[in-house]
Write a protein that holds these residues in place. Structure first.
Motif, PDB file in Angstrom:
ATOM      1  N   LEU A  73     -21.244 -67.825 -34.992  1.00 47.88           N
ATOM      2  CA  LEU A  73     -20.002 -68.066 -35.715  1.00 47.88           C
ATOM      3  C   LEU A  73     -18.914 -67.197 -35.102  1.00 47.88           C
ATOM      4  N   GLU A  74     -17.790 -67.816 -34.758  1.00 45.39           N
ATOM      5  CA  GLU A  74     -16.630 -67.102 -34.233  1.00 45.39           C
ATOM      6  C   GLU A  74     -15.438 -67.366 -35.131  1.00 45.39           C
ATOM      7  N   ALA A  75     -14.644 -66.342 -35.389  1.00 48.13           N
ATOM      8  CA  ALA A  75     -13.449 -66.470 -36.226  1.00 48.13           C
ATOM      9  C   ALA A  75     -12.256 -65.880 -35.486  1.00 48.13           C
ATOM     10  N   THR A  76     -11.147 -66.592 -35.502  1.00 50.38           N
ATOM     11  CA  THR A  76      -9.934 -66.119 -34.852  1.00 50.38           C
ATOM     12  C   THR A  76      -8.720 -66.715 -35.542  1.00 50.38           C
ATOM     13  N   CYS A  77      -7.589 -66.088 -35.335  1.00 52.16           N
ATOM     14  CA  CYS A  77      -6.321 -66.581 -35.883  1.00 52.16           C
ATOM     15  C   CYS A  77      -5.320 -66.676 -34.726  1.00 52.16           C
ATOM     16  N   PRO A  78      -5.470 -67.688 -33.860  1.00 52.13           N
ATOM     17  CA  PRO A  78      -4.660 -67.760 -32.650  1.00 52.13           C
ATOM     18  C   PRO A  78      -3.178 -67.956 -32.951  1.00 52.13           C
ATOM     19  N   ARG A  79      -2.354 -67.401 -32.058  1.00 47.00           N
ATOM     20  CA  ARG A  79      -0.901 -67.534 -32.170  1.00 47.00           C
ATOM     21  C   ARG A  79      -0.344 -67.909 -30.805  1.00 47.00           C
ATOM     22  N   THR A  80       0.758 -68.640 -30.811  1.00 47.28           N
ATOM     23  CA  THR A  80       1.404 -68.981 -29.546  1.00 47.28           C
ATOM     24  C   THR A  80       2.165 -67.789 -28.974  1.00 47.28           C
ATOM     25  N   VAL A  81       2.611 -66.884 -29.852  1.00 47.45           N
ATOM     26  CA  VAL A  81       3.294 -65.671 -29.429  1.00 47.45           C
ATOM     27  C   VAL A  81       2.828 -64.519 -30.318  1.00 47.45           C
ATOM     28  N   GLY A  82       2.364 -63.414 -29.702  1.00 43.38           N
ATOM     29  CA  GLY A  82       1.999 -62.242 -30.478  1.00 43.38           C
ATOM     30  C   GLY A  82       0.521 -61.924 -30.448  1.00 43.38           C
ATOM     31  N   LEU A  83       0.125 -60.945 -31.288  1.00 49.77           N
ATOM     32  CA  LEU A  83      -1.244 -60.462 -31.357  1.00 49.77           C
ATOM     33  C   LEU A  83      -2.071 -61.286 -32.335  1.00 49.77           C
ATOM     34  N   PHE A  84      -3.379 -61.377 -32.063  1.00 51.86           N
ATOM     35  CA  PHE A  84      -4.285 -62.065 -32.983  1.00 51.86           C
ATOM     36  C   PHE A  84      -5.701 -61.503 -32.803  1.00 51.86           C
ATOM     37  N   PRO A  85      -6.531 -61.515 -33.878  1.00 53.87           N
ATOM     38  CA  PRO A  85      -7.884 -60.945 -33.804  1.00 53.87           C
ATOM     39  C   PRO A  85      -8.924 -62.011 -33.455  1.00 53.87           C
ATOM     40  N   ILE A  86     -10.057 -61.537 -32.931  1.00 50.50           N
ATOM     41  CA  ILE A  86     -11.209 -62.388 -32.641  1.00 50.50           C
ATOM     42  C   ILE A  86     -12.467 -61.608 -33.012  1.00 50.50           C
ATOM     43  N   TYR A 110     -22.846 -59.087 -31.173  1.00 56.44           N
ATOM     44  CA  TYR A 110     -21.652 -58.854 -31.990  1.00 56.44           C
ATOM     45  C   TYR A 110     -20.445 -58.719 -31.048  1.00 56.44           C
ATOM     46  N   SER A 111     -19.343 -59.343 -31.408  1.00 56.14           N
ATOM     47  CA  SER A 111     -18.135 -59.284 -30.587  1.00 56.14           C
ATOM     48  C   SER A 111     -16.917 -59.035 -31.456  1.00 56.14           C
ATOM     49  N   ALA A 112     -15.965 -58.299 -30.921  1.00 57.59           N
ATOM     50  CA  ALA A 112     -14.689 -58.068 -31.593  1.00 57.59           C
ATOM     51  C   ALA A 112     -13.633 -57.859 -30.520  1.00 57.59           C
ATOM     52  N   GLY A 113     -12.441 -58.394 -30.769  1.00 54.56           N
ATOM     53  CA  GLY A 113     -11.395 -58.250 -29.772  1.00 54.56           C
ATOM     54  C   GLY A 113     -10.024 -58.515 -30.355  1.00 54.56           C
ATOM     55  N   VAL A 114      -9.010 -58.221 -29.549  1.00 53.01           N
ATOM     56  CA  VAL A 114      -7.615 -58.461 -29.909  1.00 53.01           C
ATOM     57  C   VAL A 114      -6.972 -59.227 -28.761  1.00 53.01           C
ATOM     58  N   GLY A 115      -6.349 -60.349 -29.095  1.00 58.88           N
ATOM     59  CA  GLY A 115      -5.682 -61.157 -28.101  1.00 58.88           C
ATOM     60  C   GLY A 115      -4.172 -61.046 -28.204  1.00 58.88           C
ATOM     61  N   TYR A 116      -3.509 -61.326 -27.085  1.00 55.63           N
ATOM     62  CA  TYR A 116      -2.041 -61.336 -27.051  1.00 55.63           C
ATOM     63  C   TYR A 116      -1.598 -62.565 -26.258  1.00 55.63           C
ATOM     64  N   ALA A 117      -0.737 -63.362 -26.866  1.00 57.47           N
ATOM     65  CA  ALA A 117      -0.286 -64.600 -26.241  1.00 57.47           C
ATOM     66  C   ALA A 117       1.226 -64.585 -26.063  1.00 57.47           C
ATOM     67  N   ARG A 118       1.663 -65.062 -24.919  1.00 52.79           N
ATOM     68  CA  ARG A 118       3.086 -65.268 -24.636  1.00 52.79           C
ATOM     69  C   ARG A 118       3.182 -66.349 -23.555  1.00 52.79           C
ATOM     70  N   PRO A 119       3.922 -67.426 -23.807  1.00 54.72           N
ATOM     71  CA  PRO A 119       3.962 -68.544 -22.856  1.00 54.72           C
ATOM     72  C   PRO A 119       4.337 -68.139 -21.440  1.00 54.72           C
ATOM     73  N   ILE A 121       3.628 -65.432 -19.927  1.00 57.88           N
ATOM     74  CA  ILE A 121       2.596 -64.587 -19.320  1.00 57.88           C
ATOM     75  C   ILE A 121       1.236 -65.274 -19.325  1.00 57.88           C
ATOM     76  N   GLY A 122       0.876 -65.856 -20.448  1.00 58.84           N
ATOM     77  CA  GLY A 122      -0.442 -66.433 -20.652  1.00 58.84           C
ATOM     78  C   GLY A 122      -1.086 -65.785 -21.866  1.00 58.84           C
ATOM     79  N   THR A 123      -2.416 -65.774 -21.886  1.00 60.98           N
ATOM     80  CA  THR A 123      -3.161 -65.171 -22.994  1.00 60.98           C
ATOM     81  C   THR A 123      -4.107 -64.110 -22.454  1.00 60.98           C
ATOM     82  N   MET A 124      -4.005 -62.898 -23.010  1.00 58.34           N
ATOM     83  CA  MET A 124      -4.897 -61.803 -22.645  1.00 58.34           C
ATOM     84  C   MET A 124      -5.677 -61.361 -23.875  1.00 58.34           C
ATOM     85  N   THR A 125      -6.949 -61.038 -23.654  1.00 56.90           N
ATOM     86  CA  THR A 125      -7.806 -60.597 -24.750  1.00 56.90           C
ATOM     87  C   THR A 125      -8.601 -59.379 -24.312  1.00 56.90           C
ATOM     88  N   ALA A 126      -8.518 -58.299 -25.079  1.00 53.81           N
ATOM     89  CA  ALA A 126      -9.358 -57.123 -24.875  1.00 53.81           C
ATOM     90  C   ALA A 126     -10.497 -57.191 -25.895  1.00 53.81           C
TER      91      ALA A 126
END
Length: 312
Positions: A73-86, A110-119, A121-126
């Motif tokens: 099971l994976e849960a995320t709250c993706p955004r087109t601009v800004g930070l979001f959790p995974i 177990y996985s946890a991360g923080v993503g950042y999206a900006r058109p 630049i693209g999408t980066m996830t740590a």
């Protein structure tokens, strides 16, 4: 807004020279996407697979029938601009014939991360990922830690890039297995020089936790190149080549084959022809070559395959 995908694949491999090896193989794969409040997404998965183990993994002409299962099971709250959790969790199991009980595993990830999206630049996830795999039959536990950054971007209209750089720390508790600490990666570059032609290059280094090497794991590095050509309106041709190296990490007191590493070369040519709106015909030629540090376990395989697909 929500969807569920179910894919099933059943086949029977018949061996002309060794009919006793003939077996049924099957895969059932279910994945879903459920949206919550229009902003967050839950992605469950369930998978079961039954197959005969490859001789190259057993390192001998001995049959072993394997069963793999996965629940996640994976849960995320993706955004087109800004930070979001995974966040995510997954449980994998593998079961083998009694003579290969040492390879039975139960792994929890177990996985946890923080993503950042900006058109622009693209999408980066740590992210951080932890895998704990238990081999109860031999009293060994493998721990794998991964920490990395993933980057996804459409470079231009005809090219896209996916890159994942990570630090890997793999070790075994309860056995004398040499650990691995170093870089891991996964990369994919897709280039479309023509509307009907797509070129894809891939590379990755990862830990193979589910291995038939006793009490250990494998460090695998892959390189691949694939070309997909829409030769005609109803005909598609795929040509691909892969090169992989594996470094086996096992307990020297348990391993009897003496294999420390191997190299795999895999070349494939496939043609798919659409017949009508629902039927595809397929022909495929494939060649696999394996080289090891022991002459007895080297082999070459040539395969010819024909198939038909019906969509309903």
């Amino acid at each position: 807004m929500n969807d569920i995908t179910v894919r099933g694949d059943a086949s029977y491999g018949y061996y002309i020279r060794n009919p006793d090896r003939s077996r049924v193989q099957a895969i059932l794969d279910t994945q879903g996407t459920f949206r919550i409040a229009g902003t967050c997404v839950l992605k469950p998965l369930a998978r079961i697979q039954r197959q005969r183990a490859d001789y190259g993994d057993i390192n001998g002409s001995i049959d072993n029938f394997q069963t793999f299962t996965a629940l996640g099971l994976e849960a995320t709250c993706p955004r087109t601009v800004g930070l979001f959790p995974i966040v995510g969790v997954r449980r994998d199991t593998s079961d083998n014939d009694p003579r290969f009980a040492f390879a039975n595993q139960k792994a929890v990830s177990y996985s946890a991360g923080v993503g950042y999206a900006r058109p622009s630049i693209g999408t980066m996830t740590a992210y951080y990922n932890r895998i704990d795999s238990e081999r109860d039959a031999i009293g060994v536990t493998n721990h794998i830690d991964r920490a990395g950054i993933t980057f996804v971007r459409s470079v231009v209209s005809s090219a896209s890039l996916k890159a994942d750089i990570q630090y890997l720390n793999a070790r075994s508790i309860g056995a004398d297995v040499r650990p691995y600490r170093g870089l891991g990666w996964a990369g994919e570059l897709v280039y479309r020089p023509l509307p009907r032609l797509s070129l894809t290059g891939t590379t990755d280094r990862r830990i193979i936790n589910d291995t038939l090497v006793p009490a250990g794991f494998a460090v695998q590095t892959d390189y691949g190149l694939r070309a997909d050509w829409q030769f005609a309106e109803r005909t598609q041709i795929r040509a691909q080549a892969g090169y992989a190296t594996r470094s086996f990490r096992g307990d020297p007191l348990v391993i009897v084959s003496g294999i420390n590493s191997d190299t795999l070369v895999d070349v494939l040519l496939r043609m798919t022809r659409r017949v009508g709106a629902r039927i595809d015909l397929q022909a495929e030629a494939r060649h696999i070559s394996r080289q090891t540090d022991t002459d007895a376990n080297q082999y070459k395989v040539t395969l010819a395959t024909g198939g038909i697909t019906y969509r309903f």
